[in-house]
Design a protein around this motif. Structure first.
Motif, PDB file in Angstrom:
ATOM      1  N   HIS A 160      14.364   3.096   7.386  1.00 57.52           N
ATOM      2  CA  HIS A 160      15.282   3.000   6.249  1.00 57.52           C
ATOM      3  C   HIS A 160      16.720   2.774   6.697  1.00 57.52           C
ATOM      4  O   HIS A 160      17.650   2.975   5.928  1.00 57.52           O
ATOM      5  N   ARG A 161      16.886   2.355   7.948  1.00 55.74           N
ATOM      6  CA  ARG A 161      18.153   1.842   8.477  1.00 55.74           C
ATOM      7  C   ARG A 161      19.240   2.903   8.662  1.00 55.74           C
ATOM      8  O   ARG A 161      20.426   2.611   8.582  1.00 55.74           O
ATOM      9  N   VAL A 206      16.255  -0.833   0.373  1.00 56.59           N
ATOM     10  CA  VAL A 206      15.840  -0.989   1.776  1.00 56.59           C
ATOM     11  C   VAL A 206      14.327  -1.211   1.862  1.00 56.59           C
ATOM     12  O   VAL A 206      13.845  -2.052   2.628  1.00 56.59           O
ATOM     13  N   GLU A 207      13.582  -0.460   1.060  1.00 55.26           N
ATOM     14  CA  GLU A 207      12.122  -0.629   1.059  1.00 55.26           C
ATOM     15  C   GLU A 207      11.738  -2.025   0.574  1.00 55.26           C
ATOM     16  O   GLU A 207      10.793  -2.630   1.100  1.00 55.26           O
ATOM     17  N   SER A 208      12.468  -2.546  -0.415  1.00 58.03           N
ATOM     18  CA  SER A 208      12.228  -3.910  -0.879  1.00 58.03           C
ATOM     19  C   SER A 208      12.515  -4.916   0.231  1.00 58.03           C
ATOM     20  O   SER A 208      11.770  -5.893   0.421  1.00 58.03           O
ATOM     21  N   LEU A 209      13.593  -4.664   0.979  1.00 63.28           N
ATOM     22  CA  LEU A 209      13.931  -5.532   2.110  1.00 63.28           C
ATOM     23  C   LEU A 209      12.838  -5.473   3.176  1.00 63.28           C
ATOM     24  O   LEU A 209      12.448  -6.497   3.747  1.00 63.28           O
ATOM     25  N   ARG A 265       9.686  -4.902   2.755  1.00 62.16           N
ATOM     26  CA  ARG A 265       8.524  -5.672   2.302  1.00 62.16           C
ATOM     27  C   ARG A 265       8.774  -7.170   2.470  1.00 62.16           C
ATOM     28  O   ARG A 265       7.870  -7.923   2.860  1.00 62.16           O
ATOM     29  N   ALA A 266       9.995  -7.589   2.199  1.00 64.53           N
ATOM     30  CA  ALA A 266      10.326  -9.007   2.356  1.00 64.53           C
ATOM     31  C   ALA A 266      10.238  -9.429   3.817  1.00 64.53           C
ATOM     32  O   ALA A 266       9.698 -10.488   4.147  1.00 64.53           O
TER      33      ALA A 266
END
Length: 330
Positions: free
Chosen positions: A41-42, A275-278, A280-281
């Motif tokens: 999660h960066r 961040v989770e969407s990123l 997945r991308a």
């Protein structure tokens, strides 16, 4: 509505964790689990620079070494079964070459000690109250490295021994880093080699010690009930890995979610979803990278990265994300 588990009500923390924080996780492999989630999660985080450490004295010794980072020498290692090992380190630092082993050990020590005084949150996870001492000199070892058991004496630490050790250590750390926030937790992973009964004795000792430390320093220490969540809310073997001792990925994710609920505010949890969407991308792998649709997809990914950076400049981007940003900005 029927509840199918005993839900644990965790009190609000006295402090929040944000992307401005620099964190360090030390202790058992559960510290690894949570540390990896923070990396995913960066967050700016360091995890177990000595490898996995299970007992409170070994974790304390690791902290002291970070405060006073004297390099390890060849005399600190021993040779066994074709490799050089350190009693203070996990086997991942062992090597057939003493030079290579020391290079990794001291490189990690130097890099981590440099940031130790500047971390804003230290998360400690104890796994067992049992320690193993070398009969030859009484040294508590972090890892036995499969040496014959006859070379060690096994000892159950008392609550007072743990509290005394950590009270002095924490005062030393706070003298160098007075604003440091500390989170204690007990690993939910059972140490079955201790046996069912003595595993419970061990965990109870750790719980009592951490409770005493939390009461002694109520404004500086927070307790997170990872052990209780696994034993009560997740009281079912479907939440365990195949070995029936370690938490499954589902369990780790659930405990991570509860951790976020306690230590992150609404705004932070919103950023975590982005961040989770990123993530997945970035996990998407196209059949044909040259098509325009994929280039558009990369552009959308770049925009997500830029939005995250705009919301919080302290967020840590991966090498892959930086490469995407660099390519699309050319």
């Amino acid at each position: 509505m029927i509840n199918y588990c005993t839900y644990i009500d965790i009190p609000e923390s006295l402090f929040d964790i944000t992307y401005n924080d620099r964190l360090m996780f030390l202790g058992s492999c559960f510290a690894d689990n949570m540390g990896v989630k923070m990396m995913e999660h960066r967050f700016n985080v360091s995890v177990n620079p000595f490898g996995v450490l299970y007992n409170p004295l070994s974790v304390a010794l690791g902290c002291r070494r970070l405060l006073d980072p004297v390099p390890f020498a060849e005399d600190d290692l021993f040779y066994y079964d074709g490799m050089y090992h350190s009693f203070m380190h996990h086997g991942k630092f062992s090597d057939v070459s003493v030079t290579d082993s020391l290079f990794r050990i001291n490189g990690t020590l130097s890099a981590t000690a440099e940031v130790f005084r500047d971390i804003s949150c230290l998360v400690i996870t104890f796994g067992t109250a049992y320690v193993y001492r070398l009969k030859s000199n009484g040294q508590v070892v972090a890892n036995c490295h499969k040496l014959p058991a006859i070379q060690f004496e096994r000892e159950l630490l008392t609550v007072d021994r743990i509290v005394d050790e950590w009270s002095v250590l924490l005062e030393n750390i706070w003298s160098e880093n007075p604003l440091l926030k500390v989170i204690f937790t007990v690993s939910p992973i059972r140490h079955w080699k201790d046996g069912a009964h003595f595993n419970q004795i061990s965990k109870a000792t750790l719980l009592l010690a951490e409770q005493a430390l939390t009461e002694k320093f109520p404004d500086r220490i927070s307790y997170f009930p990872a052990y209780e969540l696994m034993m009560d809310e997740l009281r079912d073997y479907r939440f365990y890995a195949d070995d029936m001792f370690h938490p499954s990925d589902i369990a780790v994710n659930y405990i991570w979610t509860r951790f976020c609920d306690v230590y992150m505010n609404t705004e932070m949890k919103g950023i975590l979803k982005e961040v989770e969407s990123l993530n997945r991308a970035l996990s998407h792998r196209p059949l044909n990278p040259s098509v325009n649709a994929y280039k558009q997809f990369l552009m959308q990914t770049l925009l997500k990265i830029q939005r995250l950076q705009h919301k919080n400049p302290y967020i840590c981007l991966s090498k892959e994300e930086k490469e995407i940003a660099s390519k699309l900005q050319e």
